[in-house]
Design an enzyme around this catalytic site. Structure first.
Site, PDB file in Angstrom:
ATOM      1  CG  ASP A  55      -2.069  -0.943   1.145  1.00 47.64           C
ATOM      2  OD1 ASP A  55      -2.283  -1.530   0.070  1.00 47.64           O
ATOM      3  OD2 ASP A  55      -2.753  -1.122   2.171  1.00 47.64           O
TER       4      ASP A  55
ATOM      5  CG  HIS B 188      -7.085  -1.558   2.585  1.00 47.37           C
ATOM      6  ND1 HIS B 188      -7.098  -1.080   3.880  1.00 47.37           N
ATOM      7  CD2 HIS B 188      -8.388  -1.574   2.190  1.00 47.37           C
ATOM      8  CE1 HIS B 188      -8.347  -0.818   4.242  1.00 47.37           C
ATOM      9  NE2 HIS B 188      -9.146  -1.102   3.226  1.00 47.37           N
TER      10      HIS B 188
ATOM     11  CG  HIS C 261      -3.167   3.440   0.045  1.00 48.30           C
ATOM     12  ND1 HIS C 261      -3.958   2.351  -0.250  1.00 48.30           N
ATOM     13  CD2 HIS C 261      -3.184   3.563   1.396  1.00 48.30           C
ATOM     14  CE1 HIS C 261      -4.417   1.831   0.874  1.00 48.30           C
ATOM     15  NE2 HIS C 261      -3.983   2.546   1.888  1.00 48.30           N
TER      16      HIS C 261
ATOM     17  CD  GLU D  54      -5.223  -5.745   4.217  1.00 47.38           C
ATOM     18  OE1 GLU D  54      -4.625  -6.452   5.041  1.00 47.38           O
ATOM     19  OE2 GLU D  54      -5.093  -4.499   4.151  1.00 47.38           O
TER      20      GLU D  54
ATOM     21  CG  HIS E  14      -2.644  -3.319  12.256  1.00 48.60           C
ATOM     22  ND1 HIS E  14      -3.004  -2.709  11.074  1.00 48.60           N
ATOM     23  CD2 HIS E  14      -2.622  -2.338  13.191  1.00 48.60           C
ATOM     24  CE1 HIS E  14      -3.221  -1.426  11.291  1.00 48.60           C
ATOM     25  NE2 HIS E  14      -2.985  -1.170  12.564  1.00 48.60           N
ATOM     26  N   GLY E  15       0.963  -3.687  12.341  1.00 51.20           N
ATOM     27  CA  GLY E  15       1.980  -3.113  13.207  1.00 51.20           C
ATOM     28  C   GLY E  15       3.209  -3.977  13.410  1.00 51.20           C
TER      29      GLY E  15
ATOM     30  N   GLY F 138       3.510  -4.771   6.061  1.00 50.07           N
ATOM     31  CA  GLY F 138       3.674  -3.772   5.017  1.00 50.07           C
ATOM     32  C   GLY F 138       4.541  -2.595   5.396  1.00 50.07           C
ATOM     33  CG  HIS F 139       4.468   1.645   7.959  1.00 54.28           C
ATOM     34  ND1 HIS F 139       5.414   1.906   8.929  1.00 54.28           N
ATOM     35  CD2 HIS F 139       4.191   2.835   7.366  1.00 54.28           C
ATOM     36  CE1 HIS F 139       5.688   3.202   8.931  1.00 54.28           C
ATOM     37  NE2 HIS F 139       4.961   3.787   7.993  1.00 54.28           N
TER      38      HIS F 139
END
EC number: 2.6.99.2
Length: 244
Positions: free
Chosen positions: A14, A48, A55, A75, A196-197, A218-219
Site C-alpha cells: 500500500d 487494500h 493509495h 483487503e 498489523h503493526g 507492510g509499513h
C-alpha cells in the site's frame, strides 16, 4: 523448518502507492514493487483498496491480478461496491476489514458479531466467486465464533494491540491473548493469519505461535526499503520468519 510448515509472508505494498499519491505522479509503480517482493521471497502480495482510493486504486488491483506470480490478497471493506469489484477481478484471497475515512490506518478488528448477517452474505458471494475469504478481527472468542458462523474459512488476527504496547508486561499480555485466540480459532477449523503493526523487532514472537499460517506485513518493510532497497527488506523479513 520444513517448507510445508513455514510461516507464509504476505507483503503489503500500500505505501508504495502512498508515495506515488503524495505527488500525484506515475511512480513508484506498485506492480513493479510487487514483482520485486515476489522475487525476494514474498509468498503473496496484499493490497487494500480503500473506498476513498487514498493509495491503491482500481487500476493497480486489476494489473496485479494479471501479473502476480504468487497470489493477491485483496483487503477491502464489507460494502456492496467492494464485493462487486472483488467478484469481477476474482483475486485468490480477500480479507474483509473495517474502514473509516478519517483513520490513518485500520484501527481495529471487524465487528462480525454486530454485522453477522451482512458479513455472512459477503462471504457467501465471494466464496461463490472462487475467493478464499478471511475476516480481520480482534483476538476475541466471540468474534472468532461469529467468523466461523459466517462461513469464512480464514481469519486474520489483529496484532495492533501487541505492536503498540507501551510496556513489556502489556506486550506479554497481548501476546498471551493472541496465542489463546489462535489456538481457539484452530480448534474451530479456521485458517489463522495475523498482521498489523508488525516489524523486524516484534514479528518473531507472533511467527512462533503454533498454527500461524501467514503474516501480512507492510509499513515496516516499505520503511526499511527506503533505506536498504525493497529486495533486501523483503529478504530480511523472510529470513526472520525462516528462523521459526
Amino acid at each position: 523448518m520444513s517448507f510445508m510448515s513455514r510461516v507464509l509472508l504476505g507483503v503489503n505494498i500500500d505505501h508504495i502507492a502512498t508515495l506515488r499519491q503524495a505527488r500525484g505522479t506515475r511512480y513508484p509503480e506498485p506492480v513493479q514493487a510487487a514483482l520485486v517482493a515476489e522475487q525476494a521471497g514474498a509468498d503473496g502480495i496484499t493490497v487494500h483498496l480503500r473506498e476513498d482510493r487514498r493509495h491503491i486504486n482500481d487500476r493497480d488491483v486489476e494489473l496485479l491480478a494479471q501479473t502476480l506470480q504468487t497470489r493477491m490478497n485483496l483487503e477491502m471493506a464489507a460494502t456492496e461496491e467492494m464485493v462487486v469489484i472483488a467478484c469481477r477481478i476474482q483475486p485468490p484471497h480477500c480479507c474483509l476489514v473495517p474502514e473509516k475515512r478519517e483513520e490513518l490506518t485500520t484501527e481495529g478488528g471487524l465487528d462480525v458479531v454486530g454485522n453477522k448477517a451482512w458479513i455472512a452474505q459477503c462471504c457467501q458471494r465471494l466464496g461463490q466467486a472462487g475467493i478464499e475469504v478471511s475476516l480481520f478481527i480482534d483476538a476475541e472468542e466471540s468474534q472468532i465464533l461469529a467468523a466461523r458462523e459466517c462461513g469464512a474459512p480464514a481469519i486474520e488476527i489483529h496484532t495492533g494491540g501487541y505492536a503498540d504496547a507501551q510496556t513489556i508486561d502489556q506486550q506479554q499480555q497481548e501476546l498471551a491473548r493472541i496465542r489463546s485466540a489462535v489456538a481457539f480459532a484452530l480448534a474451530q477449523g479456521l485458517i489463522v493469519n495475523a498482521g498489523h503493526g508488525l516489524h523486524y523487532h516484534n514479528t518473531l514472537a507472533i511467527a512462533e505461535i503454533p498454527g500461524i499460517n501467514e503474516l501480512n506485513i507492510g509499513h515496516s518493510i516499505i520503511a526499511r526499503a527506503a533505506i536498504t532497497g525493497l529486495d533486501e527488506a523483503v529478504r530480511s523479513m523472510r529470513s526472520l520468519l525462516d528462523t521459526v
